[in-house]
Design a protein around this motif. Structure first.
Motif, PDB file in Angstrom:
ATOM      1  N   GLU A  22       0.827  -1.208   0.000  1.00  0.00           N
ATOM      2  CA  GLU A  22       0.000   0.000   0.000  1.00  0.00           C
ATOM      3  C   GLU A  22       0.864   1.262   0.000  1.00  0.00           C
ATOM      4  O   GLU A  22       1.702   1.467   0.886  1.00  0.00           O
ATOM      5  CB  GLU A  22      -0.915   0.000   1.228  1.00  0.00           C
ATOM      6  N   GLY A  52      -6.518  -4.694   7.082  1.00  0.00           N
ATOM      7  CA  GLY A  52      -5.789  -5.910   6.733  1.00  0.00           C
ATOM      8  C   GLY A  52      -4.581  -5.708   5.850  1.00  0.00           C
ATOM      9  O   GLY A  52      -3.943  -6.688   5.456  1.00  0.00           O
ATOM     10  N   LEU A  53      -4.265  -4.461   5.520  1.00  0.00           N
ATOM     11  CA  LEU A  53      -3.089  -4.219   4.688  1.00  0.00           C
ATOM     12  C   LEU A  53      -1.842  -4.342   5.544  1.00  0.00           C
ATOM     13  O   LEU A  53      -1.619  -3.549   6.460  1.00  0.00           O
ATOM     14  CB  LEU A  53      -3.169  -2.832   4.042  1.00  0.00           C
ATOM     15  N   THR A 247      -4.902   3.076  -1.901  1.00  0.00           N
ATOM     16  CA  THR A 247      -6.316   3.123  -1.529  1.00  0.00           C
ATOM     17  C   THR A 247      -6.976   4.371  -2.109  1.00  0.00           C
ATOM     18  O   THR A 247      -6.472   5.478  -1.970  1.00  0.00           O
ATOM     19  CB  THR A 247      -6.458   3.106   0.005  1.00  0.00           C
ATOM     20  N   THR A 265      -6.363   0.353  -4.715  1.00  0.00           N
ATOM     21  CA  THR A 265      -6.322  -0.879  -3.936  1.00  0.00           C
ATOM     22  C   THR A 265      -7.652  -1.615  -3.992  1.00  0.00           C
ATOM     23  O   THR A 265      -7.699  -2.847  -4.116  1.00  0.00           O
ATOM     24  CB  THR A 265      -5.942  -0.573  -2.483  1.00  0.00           C
ATOM     25  N   THR A 279      -5.830 -11.741  -0.466  1.00  0.00           N
ATOM     26  CA  THR A 279      -5.029 -10.545  -0.178  1.00  0.00           C
ATOM     27  C   THR A 279      -5.021 -10.208   1.307  1.00  0.00           C
ATOM     28  O   THR A 279      -4.262  -9.343   1.735  1.00  0.00           O
ATOM     29  CB  THR A 279      -5.563  -9.324  -0.946  1.00  0.00           C
ATOM     30  N   THR A 281      -7.268  -8.668   2.938  1.00  0.00           N
ATOM     31  CA  THR A 281      -7.844  -7.353   3.209  1.00  0.00           C
ATOM     32  C   THR A 281      -9.367  -7.396   3.244  1.00  0.00           C
ATOM     33  O   THR A 281      -9.999  -8.271   2.662  1.00  0.00           O
ATOM     34  CB  THR A 281      -7.406  -6.333   2.136  1.00  0.00           C
ATOM     35  N   LEU A 286     -11.771  -0.971   3.386  1.00  0.00           N
ATOM     36  CA  LEU A 286     -11.019  -0.165   2.429  1.00  0.00           C
ATOM     37  C   LEU A 286     -11.898   0.911   1.810  1.00  0.00           C
ATOM     38  O   LEU A 286     -11.499   2.077   1.685  1.00  0.00           O
ATOM     39  CB  LEU A 286     -10.447  -1.050   1.325  1.00  0.00           C
TER      40      LEU A 286
END
Length: 312
Positions: A22, A52-53, A247, A265, A279, A281, A286
């Motif tokens: 990210e 979750g990144l 993002t 993202t 991923t 995430t 997000l």
């Protein structure tokens, strides 16, 4: 109500999992006309981590005169505390002065930023390609001595707005020089978004032939011509498992005005989830984060998935 998700149809030509690198807090915000307060930047990083990144590039230690949007690097890292340190919270450093500041701030990972072309090296670093490699040598050596993880960005890998097409052999040569300094990972930048899938395959094959396999490579595509996601999928099919994304699709390049936003993202996660690729995430989180940051920037998110799921 939970947002809709894509129907999962596993694609056996893709890796089972992908690491999203990210870049929103650094590459995304550095090109904004609005200067975002340090407290908002720190909260941005926290929200991205909560979504979750795992790997988040937090800021830049470039001279504040050149990138005033990130002049508050020390303040942001101070607000983050331990959340802003470690091998999965890299910061950009342009030279030894920037590294000094980063080390004082207690970072655990750094990224250097080279160029495949002479014109951009001059405009971005005020040096030739050869001079920039030598400038980075002590940065990498000192970083490794301090136990830091080191990434090498190479910009203009697929085209240059001043020089036009960039020969694959030249890109490979610059990448090899930077990786020979001792960097852990290479990020291939399509700074102005002109790359195509065939070009991606050819460059990755050439790098592999030069001893830089896809397991050491990340890809960084801009979406100027709408090719970022297609180019990313092409790279994944060649074995790459690290993808740079921002993002909300924030970002560009302050030294190349034809460079528009990064791969969003959310758009990446939507596509990979639909293909059965993990991923780690949370897409809902997000989208909520992008909408929140868009409010601070005073404009809608350019991400198509954000617009579809959040209505703006």
């Amino acid at each position: 109500m939970r947002l809709p998700l894509p129907q999962v149809e596993p694609d056996p030509t893709l890796p089972r999992s992908v690491t999203v690198y990210e870049v929103g807090p650094r590459d995304g915000l550095q090109n904004e006309s609005t200067v975002v307060p340090a407290a908002v930047k720190a909260e941005f990083v926290r929200r991205l981590a909560a979504a979750g990144l795992g790997t988040i590039e937090t800021t830049s230690f470039v001279d504040p005169r050149w990138v005033p949007q990130l002049a508050d690097a020390e303040e942001v890292l101070g607000l983050l505390g331990d959340e802003g340190r470690g091998a999965r919270r890299p910061v950009l450093v342009p030279n030894e002065r920037g590294l000094d500041r980063a080390l004082t701030a207690g970072v655990g990972a750094v990224a250097i930023f080279g160029s495949a072309t002479e014109t951009f090296a001059r405009r971005n670093l005020n040096r030739t390609v050869e001079e920039s490699v030598e400038m980075f040598r002590p940065v990498v050596e000192r970083s490794r001595a301090e136990g830091l993880w080191v990434r090498a960005y190479v910009s203009m890998c697929f085209g240059d707005p001043w020089e036009g097409p960039v020969p694959v052999a030249r890109v490979v040569d610059v990448c090899r020089r930077l990786m020979d300094l001792g960097c852990d990972e290479l990020s291939l930048g399509d700074t102005i978004g002109v790359g195509t899938t065939g070009h991606v395959h050819r460059l990755l094959a050439a790098l592999d032939g030069a001893g830089i396999g896809p397991e050491r490579v990340g890809v960084h595509f801009h979406d100027t011509y709408g090719q970022a996601l297609a180019n990313t999928v092409a790279a994944l099919r060649d074995g790459v498992t690290v993808v740079d994304a921002s993002t909300g699709g924030l970002g560009g390049c302050p030294y190349a005005k034809s460079a528009t936003g990064n791969l969003a993202t959310e758009d990446l996660v939507w596509a990979l989830e639909g293909a059965g690729v993990s991923t780690g995430t949370d897409l809902d989180a997000l989208v909520a984060t992008s909408t929140w940051m868009a409010g601070h920037l005073g404009r809608p998110s350019p991400s198509r998935v954000v617009r579809a799921l959040a209505g703006g």
